[in-house]
Design an enzyme around this catalytic site. Structure first.
Site, PDB file in Angstrom:
ATOM      1  N   CYS A   1       0.636  -1.220   0.217  1.00 24.26           N
ATOM      2  CA  CYS A   1       0.090   0.078  -0.062  1.00 24.26           C
ATOM      3  C   CYS A   1       0.761   1.355   0.220  1.00 24.26           C
ATOM      4  CB  CYS A   1      -1.000   0.074   1.272  1.00 24.26           C
ATOM      5  SG  CYS A   1      -1.615   1.158   1.587  1.00 24.26           S
TER       6      CYS A   1
ATOM      7  N   CYS B   1      -0.669   3.880  -6.482  1.00 23.64           N
ATOM      8  CA  CYS B   1      -1.778   3.244  -5.365  1.00 23.64           C
ATOM      9  C   CYS B   1      -1.981   1.941  -5.852  1.00 23.64           C
ATOM     10  CB  CYS B   1      -2.777   4.013  -5.325  1.00 23.64           C
ATOM     11  SG  CYS B   1      -4.447   3.330  -4.722  1.00 23.64           S
TER      12      CYS B   1
END
Ligand code: DGL
Length: 281
Positions: A70, A204
């Site tokens: 992440c 992302c």
């Protein structure tokens, strides 16, 4: 003995899929914090707290190494967890423990330079753009601008905060809707940079699920940095340098979620190549 893979939602599966292919015999535990997704609009303190909680769960599950799959957690929480939380956690454990992020390997891939310096940015001509598509929290951290500028004076990062895009992907929005949103963000980067970027980072992990839509929206000459590939290379090198860590040997795969257990929607299954069932965390 296992490797934990953490994301706020399904985006980290893009990293997991590559790790799984490159380390078929390793035991991998995926943890998805779907109850608290998206992280992008959250404060730094919230992101640190949620990431720590997820790591606690993964260490309790027998993981020794955790990959924060992440960008948001890697940009906002990793350093604080490594310096302020891990030292005390290690004191009470018989086995080693560490948390790795995905920004270091991505910076190395885009700059072609190792993370550890000494660095000099070198030539500043011509300044070519690295377009970075990311959540608001990653954009706010400016991590890509700062770390690229330290190493390459000829590259300048332009980060576009794609508000709401990760959540749309998490919900399995129709591809036509995603394509329209992605096109707008690609146009916004080109407008800010005065032309299309030279390289692009999907900063992302959710965006990698629809990397093909980014590819379609960008000119064919743009190089798309492969974050899953860079992360897998980096984990393999880490394991080779640190024989005290074991990734396990039974090829186990577990998928935990703080959200609704069971299968995921079609967008994820198409990316994954089949059904994928999550257990309650
Ligand atoms: N997949 C995440 C990232 O790489 C975060 C998405 C979110 O929860 O906002 O940044």
């Amino acid at each position: 003995m296992a490797v934990g893979v953490f994301d706020s939602g399904v985006g980290g599966l893009t990293i997991h899929r590559e790790l799984s292919a490159r380390l078929p015999g390793a035991d991998l535990v995926y943890f998805s914090d779907q109850a608290h997704m998206p992280y992008g609009p959250r404060s730094g303190a919230q992101i640190v707290e949620l990431t720590q909680r997820a790591c606690e769960r993964l260490f309790a599950e027998g993981c020794e190494l955790i990959v924060l799959a992440c960008n948001t957690a890697s940009a906002v929480a990793l350093r604080q967890l490594q310096t302020q939380w891990l030292p005390q956690l290690r004191r009470g454990r018989a086995r080693p423990a560490n948390i790795l992020g995905i920004i270091v390997p991505t910076i190395e891939a885009v700059t072609g330079k190792p993370w550890r310096g000494p660095h000099s940015p070198g030539s500043t001509e011509p300044r070519r753009c690295v377009g970075v598509f990311a959540t608001q929290a990653t954009a706010r951290s400016q991590v890509y601008e700062i770390e690229i500028a330290k190493r390459r004076g000829d590259l300048v990062a332009v980060t576009e905060a794609c508000k709401g895009l990760a959540a749309l992907i998490e919900q399995g929005a129709p591809r036509a809707e995603l394509a329209a949103v992605i096109k707008e963000h690609v146009a916004a980067v080109a407008a800010r940079a005065g032309g299309p970027p030279h390289k692009v980072i999907l900063g992302c992990t959710h965006y990698e699920v629809c990397a093909d839509l980014f590819r379609e929206a960008l000119p064919a000459s743009v190089e798309l940095i492969q974050q899953p590939h860079a992360t897998a290379d980096s984990l393999l090198a880490y394991l080779a340098r640190h024989p005290e860590y074991s990734a396990g040997h039974e090829g186990r795969r577990r998928f935990l979620t703080t959200g609704r257990p069971g299968t995921q929607h079609r967008l994820v299954e198409t990316f994954w190549g089949g059904p994928l069932a999550f257990e309650a965390a």
